[in-house]
Design a protein around this motif. Structure first.
Motif, short mmCIF file in Angstrom:
data_model
loop_
_atom_site.label_atom_id
_atom_site.label_comp_id
_atom_site.label_asym_id
_atom_site.label_seq_id
_atom_site.Cartn_x
_atom_site.Cartn_y
_atom_site.Cartn_z
N PRO A 1 0.78 -1.38 0.02
CA PRO A 1 0.01 0.07 0.06
C PRO A 1 0.71 1.38 0.02
CG PRO A 1 0.01 -1.05 2.15
CD PRO A 1 0.92 -1.84 1.40
N ALA A 2 0.18 2.47 -0.53
CA ALA A 2 1.16 3.61 -0.91
C ALA A 2 1.61 4.16 0.65
CB ALA A 2 0.09 4.73 -1.36
N ARG A 3 2.72 4.63 0.56
CA ARG A 3 3.30 5.43 1.85
C ARG A 3 3.99 6.79 1.43
NH1 ARG A 3 8.69 4.66 2.32
NH2 ARG A 3 9.37 2.60 1.35
N THR A 4 3.85 7.73 2.08
CA THR A 4 3.98 9.05 1.52
C THR A 4 5.83 9.07 1.91
OG1 THR A 4 2.09 9.91 2.26
CG2 THR A 4 4.07 11.58 2.21
N VAL A 5 6.21 9.55 0.60
CA VAL A 5 7.86 9.85 0.61
C VAL A 5 8.03 11.34 0.67
CG1 VAL A 5 9.76 9.59 -1.05
CG2 VAL A 5 7.80 8.16 -1.28
N ALA A 6 7.37 12.11 0.31
CA ALA A 6 7.69 13.41 0.73
C ALA A 6 6.41 14.37 0.21
CB ALA A 6 8.85 13.85 -0.14
N THR A 7 6.29 15.42 0.96
CA THR A 7 5.28 16.25 0.56
C THR A 7 6.13 17.66 0.12
OG1 THR A 7 4.95 17.34 3.00
CG2 THR A 7 3.47 15.61 2.08
N PHE A 8 5.33 18.39 -0.83
CA PHE A 8 6.09 19.71 -1.38
C PHE A 8 4.80 20.75 -1.27
CE2 PHE A 8 7.88 16.26 -3.29
CZ PHE A 8 9.15 16.29 -2.98
N GLY A 9 5.07 21.79 -0.74
CA GLY A 9 4.26 22.89 -0.49
C GLY A 9 4.42 23.90 -1.86
N LYS A 10 3.96 25.11 -1.42
CA LYS A 10 3.92 25.96 -2.63
C LYS A 10 5.18 27.13 -2.28
CE LYS A 10 -0.66 25.81 -4.27
NZ LYS A 10 -1.83 26.44 -5.02
N ASN A 11 5.40 28.08 -3.53
CA ASN A 11 6.48 28.86 -3.35
C ASN A 11 5.57 30.06 -2.93
OD1 ASN A 11 8.78 27.36 -4.40
ND2 ASN A 11 7.75 27.35 -6.14
N ALA A 12 6.53 31.18 -2.80
CA ALA A 12 5.76 32.44 -2.56
C ALA A 12 4.83 32.93 -3.76
CB ALA A 12 6.87 33.56 -2.00
N ASP A 13 5.30 32.63 -4.75
CA ASP A 13 4.29 33.27 -5.90
C ASP A 13 3.21 32.27 -6.20
OD1 ASP A 13 5.69 31.07 -6.83
OD2 ASP A 13 6.52 31.91 -8.85
N GLY A 14 2.96 31.28 -5.17
CA GLY A 14 1.74 30.42 -5.45
C GLY A 14 1.95 29.30 -6.48
N THR A 15 3.30 29.16 -6.90
CA THR A 15 3.07 27.95 -7.59
C THR A 15 3.72 26.61 -6.83
OG1 THR A 15 5.55 28.40 -8.18
CG2 THR A 15 3.75 29.18 -9.82
N TYR A 16 3.74 25.42 -7.12
CA TYR A 16 3.95 24.39 -6.58
C TYR A 16 5.61 24.23 -6.51
CZ TYR A 16 -1.06 22.64 -6.26
OH TYR A 16 -2.04 22.77 -6.20
N GLN A 17 5.91 23.71 -5.57
CA GLN A 17 7.65 23.42 -5.44
C GLN A 17 7.98 22.31 -6.07
OE1 GLN A 17 8.04 23.07 -1.32
NE2 GLN A 17 8.60 25.24 -0.98
N THR A 18 7.94 22.60 -7.82
CA THR A 18 8.25 21.44 -8.52
C THR A 18 9.68 21.02 -8.69
OG1 THR A 18 7.88 22.98 -10.43
CG2 THR A 18 5.97 21.54 -10.10
N GLU A 19 10.53 22.17 -8.42
CA GLU A 19 12.00 21.81 -8.67
C GLU A 19 12.29 20.97 -7.47
OE1 GLU A 19 14.51 22.33 -10.82
OE2 GLU A 19 12.69 23.10 -12.03
N GLU A 20 11.80 21.04 -6.24
CA GLU A 20 12.38 20.25 -5.11
C GLU A 20 11.87 18.63 -5.55
OE1 GLU A 20 11.15 23.18 -4.82
OE2 GLU A 20 13.05 24.01 -3.74
N LEU A 21 10.70 18.87 -6.17
CA LEU A 21 9.99 17.37 -6.67
C LEU A 21 10.69 16.93 -7.65
CD1 LEU A 21 7.61 15.54 -6.57
CD2 LEU A 21 6.59 16.99 -8.49
N ARG A 22 11.38 17.46 -8.51
CA ARG A 22 12.20 16.90 -9.42
C ARG A 22 13.49 16.58 -9.09
NH1 ARG A 22 14.54 18.05 -14.24
NH2 ARG A 22 15.81 19.40 -13.33
N LYS A 23 14.04 17.22 -8.15
CA LYS A 23 15.07 16.57 -7.47
C LYS A 23 15.03 15.30 -6.85
CE LYS A 23 17.22 21.26 -6.60
NZ LYS A 23 17.27 22.38 -5.72
N LEU A 24 14.15 15.28 -6.13
CA LEU A 24 13.74 13.65 -5.51
C LEU A 24 13.82 12.61 -6.33
CD1 LEU A 24 13.29 12.44 -2.74
CD2 LEU A 24 10.96 12.85 -2.83
N LEU A 25 12.81 13.05 -7.45
CA LEU A 25 12.28 12.08 -8.68
C LEU A 25 13.69 11.61 -9.39
CD1 LEU A 25 9.07 13.63 -10.01
CD2 LEU A 25 9.48 11.53 -8.82
N ILE A 26 14.78 12.66 -9.47
CA ILE A 26 15.94 12.33 -9.89
C ILE A 26 16.61 11.19 -9.19
CG2 ILE A 26 18.24 13.18 -10.52
CD1 ILE A 26 16.72 15.75 -11.59
N LYS A 27 16.59 11.36 -7.70
CA LYS A 27 17.41 10.41 -6.96
C LYS A 27 16.57 9.15 -7.04
CE LYS A 27 18.85 13.30 -3.40
NZ LYS A 27 18.68 13.97 -1.92
#
Lengths: 175, 172
Positions: free
Chosen positions: A82-108
């Protein structure tokens, strides 16, 4: 020194290149290119329709089963069954999702599971299509500036991987 | 004609009209620049989409070439299938949803028609390409996920197996 008088009569004529057929070809080429030119560059992001199968998987190793939940405030990356949470990513100050942090984790994760290509998207809120495309870009794009990841092909030769998790499936289109 | 030109002494010296030579160097320069520009914007996939002016595509880093398939274009109020308008909410089209507001009826009907046409051609002609099940989604960037999901659900119900979201390339 003067040449012999007999040779003076025959001045060698300067050969001129006949450009007419080349110009004809170039003109035809230009018309062909004008017809097939695409001044607005359009590309595609592929996604498969989710299919539920009861068949046993051939590979017995536990699957990565990566999924991404998209809520109003954060992105939740989960893995396993069953699914278990690896990480959560909030939003930047401009309201966009923290996709760069997500990308870094996905590369790993990609380095650990080089053959894995699939990620399941589960948007829980009514986000804009434009935002969705940005998140899709983040999970599938491996830029030239990113760390190189290699996969051995059938001949044992290292082949550089050009994308992260490019097979995006929307898990909740039935709901 | 003057006496001088007619004279036997000067008959070999008559001036011949020289052929006019145009300097085409600058023309060739322009052609070369044009060739380079056109080669750069050449679309190797061979797939050309028509995007209605109401649709503004989202930008993406994707560099995947487009594939041919059935094109579904959608804005908040209109849906086209291969440029044929199937739904226009501005004209007062109502009651267009079924299956618990998940399926768009006119879109479903048109997609099924398209699929049947492809299958019929496939059966009658040996050289016809088999039905790919690809649907190119040319969607306005202002749409929300619930609207996109409705379109995706309808496509899946009509028997299409692969969605291709058409996006605008970002210049690097």
């Amino acid at each position: 020194m003067l040449r012999a008088p007999s040779k003076r009569k025959f001045k060698r004529k300067q050969e001129r290149l006949n450009l007419v057929p080349i110009l004809d070809a170039v003109f035809i080429f230009i018309f062909f290119l004008l017809m097939s030119a695409n001044f607005v560059k359009m590309f595609e992001i592929s996604s498969d329709v989710p299919i539920i199968s009861n068949a046993e998987p051939e590979d017995k190793t536990p699957p990565l089963a990566l999924s991404l939940q998209i809520s109003n405030t954060q992105l939740v990356l989960q893995r396993g069954i069953p699914a278990r949470t690896v990480a959560t990513f909030g939003k930047n100050a401009d309201g966009t999702y923290q996709t760069e942090e997500l990308r870094k984790l996905l590369i790993k994760l990609k380095k650990q599971y080089v053959k894995e290509k699939t990620i399941i998207f589960e948007p829980l809120v009514d986000i804009k299509y434009e935002e969705l495309v940005n998140i899709m870009d983040a999970v599938r794009t491996l830029r030239n500036t990113d760390e190189e990841i290699y996969l051995k092909d059938n001949n044992g030769i290292d082949v550089r991987i050009k994308s992260l998790f490019e097979n995006i499936i929307f898990g909740n289109i039935q709901s | 004609m003057s006496r001088r030109s007619r004279s036997i002494r000067h008959r070999g010296r008559r001036q011949r009209i020289a052929g006019i030579e145009i300097d085409i160097t600058s023309l060739l320069d322009i052609l070369t620049i044009m060739l380079v520009f056109l080669l750069q914007s050449y679309n190797a996939s061979g797939v050309i989409f028509s995007v209605p002016k109401e649709i503004k595509l989202p930008n993406s880093e994707s560099i995947n070439m487009n594939n041919s398939g059935v094109n579904v274009q959608a804005t908040k109020s209109k849906i086209w299938v291969d440029e044929k308008e199937v739904l226009n909410l501005d004209k007062g089209d109502r009651r267009y949803l079924d299956q618990g507001n998940r399926r768009i009826i006119p879109l479903y009907s048109e997609l099924v028609n398209k699929k049947q046409t492809y299958k019929m051609v496939e059966e009658k002609s040996e050289n016809a390409k088999p039905f790919s099940g690809i649907v190119n989604l040319i969607l306005d960037k202002s749409l929300t996920y619930s609207e996109v999901k409705r379109i995706m659900y309808t496509c899946a119900e009509a028997g299409y197996r692969q969605y291709k979201f058409v996006v605008l390339g970002v210049e690097n």
